[in-house]
Design an enzyme around this catalytic site. Structure first.
Site, mmCIF file in Angstrom:
data_model
loop_
_atom_site.group_PDB
_atom_site.id
_atom_site.type_symbol
_atom_site.label_atom_id
_atom_site.label_comp_id
_atom_site.label_asym_id
_atom_site.label_seq_id
_atom_site.Cartn_x
_atom_site.Cartn_y
_atom_site.Cartn_z
ATOM 1 N N HIS A 198 0.840 -1.200 0.000
ATOM 2 C CA HIS A 198 0.000 0.000 0.000
ATOM 3 C C HIS A 198 0.877 1.252 0.000
ATOM 4 C CE1 HIS A 198 -3.238 -2.750 1.205
ATOM 5 N NE2 HIS A 198 -4.078 -1.799 0.834
ATOM 6 N N LYS A 218 -0.400 4.729 4.671
ATOM 7 C CA LYS A 218 -1.258 3.767 5.395
ATOM 8 C C LYS A 218 -0.709 3.539 6.797
ATOM 9 C CE LYS A 218 -3.667 -0.626 4.969
ATOM 10 N NZ LYS A 218 -4.909 -0.027 5.470
HETATM 11 P P1 NAD Z 1 -7.175 9.397 5.489
HETATM 12 O O1 NAD Z 1 -6.267 9.616 6.653
HETATM 13 O O2 NAD Z 1 -6.848 10.066 4.191
HETATM 14 O O3 NAD Z 1 -8.662 9.867 5.886
HETATM 15 C C1 NAD Z 1 -9.242 9.728 7.159
HETATM 16 C C2 NAD Z 1 -9.965 11.036 7.435
HETATM 17 O O4 NAD Z 1 -10.718 10.908 8.641
HETATM 18 C C3 NAD Z 1 -8.985 12.224 7.635
HETATM 19 O O5 NAD Z 1 -9.358 13.286 6.760
HETATM 20 C C4 NAD Z 1 -9.208 12.615 9.093
HETATM 21 O O6 NAD Z 1 -9.059 14.022 9.319
HETATM 22 C C5 NAD Z 1 -10.660 12.180 9.269
HETATM 23 N N1 NAD Z 1 -11.086 12.109 10.653
HETATM 24 C C6 NAD Z 1 -10.375 11.675 11.724
HETATM 25 N N2 NAD Z 1 -11.104 11.849 12.844
HETATM 26 C C7 NAD Z 1 -12.297 12.379 12.458
HETATM 27 C C8 NAD Z 1 -13.473 12.782 13.156
HETATM 28 N N3 NAD Z 1 -13.562 12.669 14.497
HETATM 29 N N4 NAD Z 1 -14.522 13.278 12.448
HETATM 30 C C9 NAD Z 1 -14.442 13.406 11.099
HETATM 31 N N5 NAD Z 1 -13.342 13.060 10.386
HETATM 32 C C10 NAD Z 1 -12.296 12.552 11.063
HETATM 33 O O7 NAD Z 1 -7.305 7.833 5.320
HETATM 34 P P2 NAD Z 1 -7.923 7.016 4.082
HETATM 35 O O8 NAD Z 1 -6.837 6.563 3.190
HETATM 36 O O9 NAD Z 1 -9.101 7.768 3.516
HETATM 37 O O10 NAD Z 1 -8.413 5.683 4.849
HETATM 38 C C11 NAD Z 1 -9.333 5.765 5.919
HETATM 39 C C12 NAD Z 1 -9.603 4.354 6.442
HETATM 40 O O11 NAD Z 1 -10.268 3.595 5.426
HETATM 41 C C13 NAD Z 1 -8.335 3.562 6.800
HETATM 42 O O12 NAD Z 1 -8.606 2.765 7.932
HETATM 43 C C14 NAD Z 1 -8.126 2.681 5.568
HETATM 44 O O13 NAD Z 1 -7.399 1.502 5.838
HETATM 45 C C15 NAD Z 1 -9.557 2.371 5.214
HETATM 46 N N6 NAD Z 1 -9.787 1.941 3.830
HETATM 47 C C16 NAD Z 1 -10.700 0.955 3.660
HETATM 48 C C17 NAD Z 1 -11.050 0.537 2.397
HETATM 49 C C18 NAD Z 1 -12.143 -0.494 2.239
HETATM 50 O O14 NAD Z 1 -12.498 -0.857 1.092
HETATM 51 N N7 NAD Z 1 -12.732 -0.977 3.350
HETATM 52 C C19 NAD Z 1 -10.432 1.115 1.278
HETATM 53 C C20 NAD Z 1 -9.505 2.132 1.477
HETATM 54 C C21 NAD Z 1 -9.195 2.552 2.773
#
Ligand code: NAD
Length: 267
Positions: free
Chosen positions: A156, A160
């Site tokens: 990744h 991550k």
């Molecule tokens: P990222 O860090 O870019 O985004 C997370 C966002 O959440 C950030 O903008 C952060 O400011 C925000 N956040 C944190 N606390 C918050 C709160 N209290 N209220 C509102 N927003 C808040 O991360 P990402 O790459 O977008 O990934 C996020 C999660 O999704 C990770 O755990 C990743 O592993 C997972 N993910 C899952 C899949 C899937 O298909 N299930 C796919 C991609 C990513």
């Protein structure tokens, strides 16, 4: 029209989720939630997602400000934030689609315990291809598992924060379940030094981090004389976002309970 709220709206997945909801038939962005200190707070969701148009939805910092503006929440944030949002959704009769990964075993148990009042979809990967791969892995484990060494390799992007990926762990669980093994007992997370010979009853995990890779996974069944590899490569976050939106539309018609993407796809 199903009104979908997106929390973590300014994140990598959040921005793509806004685009996916905006493009989906039968769905509209009902609310966008960002961290209280996010520079995107107060901006229109369309601007956050780079849509080139306003959606008339201003990003807010808490779910309680928008409780009457959505039917389903899509949450791709962090485990602690997701658990708090799950609890909010259960109290307010809202469905939730959870994409966050990196939950501890205890957090997964509280998540399952909490998912009783409304519909919850929880999947480490919302792409159709990865969910197809989970089924291919069941078949491969049944046919080759007894005679193979099973290794899972994932790569990744450099940002991550959890390892191995939730998808790699789910792949390991599916293979272990099929083999009648307990993943906690057979998982080997990386190797170095004088490791000794590899035991047969083991599932090895290797994690690679770098660049902007959206998500690559390979599960290898290595036997004497041949090797089968089941590989998935995600090229765009839109594949996860479309699956999450599909799940959000699906869950509104289901009974309360905990589901995963395999249920959404009818596998
Ligand atoms: P990222 O860090 O870019 O985004 C997370 C966002 O959440 C950030 O903008 C952060 O400011 C925000 N956040 C944190 N606390 C918050 C709160 N209290 N209220 C509102 N927003 C808040 O991360 P990402 O790459 O977008 O990934 C996020 C999660 O999704 C990770 O755990 C990743 O592993 C997972 N993910 C899952 C899949 C899937 O298909 N299930 C796919 C991609 C990513």
């Amino acid at each position: 029209m199903t009104r979908i709220a997106i929390t973590g709206a300014a994140g990598r997945m959040g921005r793509v989720l806004i685009q996916a909801v905006d493009a989906a038939e039968g769905a509209e962005v009902g609310a966008a939630i960002v961290r209280h200190d996010d520079p995107m707070l107060g901006l229109d969701a369309g601007a956050i997602a780079g849509l080139g148009k306003d959606l008339g939805i201003r990003a807010v910092a808490s779910l309680s400000e928008v409780a009457d503006q959505f039917d389903v929440l899509i949450d791709f944030t962090t485990p602690a934030v997701t658990l708090a949002n799950l609890s909010f959704c259960q109290q307010h009769g809202k469905c939730i689609v959870i994409g966050t990964t990196g939950f501890s075993d205890d957090e997964k148990i509280s998540l399952a315990d909490c998912a009783t009042q409304t519909g919850v979809v929880f999947a480490p990967n919302y792409s159709v291809g990865v969910n197809l791969c989970l089924n291919l892995l069941r078949m491969a484990a049944r046919v080759m598992g007894e005679d193979s060494d099973i290794e899972i390799i994932e790569m990744h992007h450099r940002h991550k924060v959890d390892a191995p990926s939730g998808t790699a762990l789910r792949m390991g669980e599916v293979v272990a379940e099929t083999m009648g093994w307990d993943l906690n007992e057979v998982a080997c997370y990386g190797r170095e030094g004088q490791t000794g010979a590899r035991p047969h009853q083991q599932i090895g995990f290797e994690t690679i981090r770098g660049g902007d890779v959206v998500g690559d996974h390979t599960v290898m069944f290595a036997s004497d004389g041949e090797r089968v590899e089941v590989t998935h490569k995600a090229q765009s976050r839109m594949t996860f976002a479309r699956g999450a939106v599909r799940s959000a539309l699906w869950i509104t018609d289901q009974k309360a309970g905990l589901y995963d993407m395999q249920d959404v796809l009818g596998f």
